[in-house]
Design a protein around this motif. Structure first.
Motif: not given
Lengths: 345, 345
Positions: B6-7, B49-56, B58-59, B64
């Motif tokens: 992933e980007i 089309n970059f979308r930041p990771s909600a996982l990262a 959230g962490l 969350s």
DNA sequence: TAACTGCCTGAAACCGCTTGCAAGAATCGC
DNA sequence: GCGATTCTTGCAAGCGGTTTCAGGCAGTTA
């Protein structure tokens, strides 16, 4: 309220006198950890009711274990059935299914897609909504394609966008079966009550309706094919009223779905006619609705268990790279209940 | 298939010649970033089309932005309504709602709770299911309490477990209103068709049913209070048949919910009687079902928009520590449709 | 007893993003 | 024009797990 930090793997490790690596191994149940440590750590996990963070795990393993799903409105029994079965299968495979209701609004659908992308869903199930429109809005198609470039997209319907898998019902065949059912019962004046024609299911059914009639030597009549607009019971009721006002009304009506069929039934009963005595009615979806009316509505039945399972299974396959058919057709059958009767030809 | 990573924010930063901190600031739209860099980065975000990771995220932010919800079965219109409204409000506030169907199985409910805990949901909405049982299974109560110790739990129902908030309908009052409605129409032989009595709503309604009748000088008759077991249309149908076989059948029936009311209606019609001509029927929930039958069913109506909003709002308050009422009662009213009529006393 | 295996373990890097801190750049007042 | 401010930036330390890799230790073998 004291700012209580969540218990972490580090806390457990520290108190147990081991490293986080060991705790991690125990959590994932991997072999090669001495029994005594295993027990000591397990006890602490119990004690603190520790649950490893899916966020952290997901980040580290670069997978979220969640699948996204889009549907217009779960209050619609059809989508509720689908969601339910999908959820079950997903859960059985260790995945969480998150559902979003889009109300078939293009902007909302796209907004939810973006959000799901951020959540790093590992696959997307698209049920109805804008995906059913023809022609497909360009912006929407673009979004879907972009999505599919990242993770597998499985459409519950016939979409024919190259990178998307699709699981669908052959509406033409289903309509054909419905028409034949009525023909077999002796009906010749058969009507089809549908809704907006920019929905591809409407187009498919409309065409199949006419073709099947012709095939059996019955000339389709324009006044028997009516567009009720919406796909709900109100539209069904109004549409049926129009049919009943015709100089020569049909003897049987096929409704686009159960909701419309229920509406049609009400219209008939309110005008003092009987079903199936005076008119036969059949719907599509065979949802709970068919069991709520008197008489119960005959309907075209889909195997939702199979359908939901196929959707998730396809997603699962596509996710782990296993080759799997891009197209899958769900079988159907006529669920004969009490709203259609045999008449003399 | 090439193992496409992933980007990340790092890639964007590198190509834009800035640090990840800057990109992060741009992502969160915080002030204090020069326009040129902002534009450069925005362009790259578009490009990839970059979308930041909600996982990262959230962490890193230790939240969350997801709320969990438990319900027995969304195919039930009541829960579907609730879910829908909750989802809307959650979304408006930047939260994702994840729904789990528990089929009111204790082990499944608990399993889902564990899973939601791992997902670090910031709050839990519990609708029906085991939470409605009385007495409450101990293991279940424990799980709920443990959950509530970590994040706010809001129950859609009356549970009275200390740390849980609750938003509910006053079923006793609602029953009272239903009984009065029928009394006002002149009915005296009124029946109540319910289901399993280990569900607290059954207990509340049953008691209110008797009390209200007595209050108005009508002696409740044992044979008019029947336990149909399940809460579905089949049970309603069977239960109604039993009532119709009575030497002196009731003139009006109150059903535990719309599903049962629809079943009761079918039983009446099948035996050749009329509704509301010969029997009046009223249900609870005022779901779509009431619009599908002929005649449409009168029902006790709840404001679902209000209900769903209150659930999420309460969760939101509790999450950010704002003080908020632990109890909230949702108003109701009788939705008069076509299944009850005035009779001579 | 030295060398070799294999099993357990822990140190540390990494997953992708946020943010406190401090330094460099730009702007301001006089 | 210069020091004092105010903006912009980047560095680096987390967030809470997983996993690679190498080291420690006990048991074998010669």
């Amino acid at each position: 309220m004291d700012a209580k930090r969540e218990i972490t793997i580090y806390d457990i490790a520290k108190e147990a006198g081991v490293s986080t690596a060991t705790v991690s191994r125990i959590l994932s149940n991997s072999a090669g950890v001495k029994q005594d440590k295993r027990e000591r750590v397990q006890a602490l996990i119990e004690k603190y009711n520790f649950r490893p963070s899916a966020l952290a795990r997901g980040l580290s393993e670069t997978h979220s274990k969640v699948i996204g799903m889009l549907c217009p409105d779960v209050r619609n029994a059809y989508y509720a059935n689908l969601f339910m079965e999908c959820e079950r299968t997903a859960f059985e495979n260790g995945y969480t299914l998150v559902l979003n209701n889009t109300f078939a609004q293009e902007s909302l659908e796209i907004a939810f897609m973006e959000k799901l992308l951020e959540q790093r869903v590992e696959s997307l199930i698209v049920c109805g909504g804008v995906a059913d429109w023809r022609p497909l809005p360009e912006r929407y198609a673009k979004s879907l394609e972009r999505f599919a470039k990242r993770v597998p997209v499985v459409v519950a319907g016939k979409l024919d966008i190259e990178p998307c898998h699709q699981v669908y019902i052959d509406h033409a065949q289903a309509m054909c079966a419905a028409v034949r059912h009525l023909l077999t019962l002796g009906h010749r004046r058969i009507a089809f009550m549908h809704g907006f024609t920019y929905i591809y299911q409407t187009q498919d059914k409309l065409q199949a309706f006419q073709e099947t009639l012709q095939e059996y030597g019955v000339t389709p009549r324009a006044e028997y094919m009516i567009n009720a607009g919406e796909f709900d019971e109100q539209a069904g009721l109004l549409g049926m009223k129009r049919l009943l006002c015709l100089p020569e009304p049909p003897t049987a009506v096929i409704a686009m779905n159960d909701l419309m069929a229920a509406g049609a039934l009400q219209a008939v009963l309110r005008l003092g006619y009987a079903v199936p005595g005076d008119f036969s009615i059949i719907g599509f979806d065979d949802s709970i609705i068919t069991e709520l009316t008197e008489p119960n509505l005959s309907s075209v039945h889909y195997d939702y268990v199979h359908y939901g399972k196929a959707l998730i299974q396809t997603a699962l396959c596509a996710m782990n790279g296993t080759q799997c058919a891009r197209d899958q057709v769900i079988p159907f059958r006529i669920a004969v209940k009490a709203s259609c009767r045999k008449i003399d030809a």
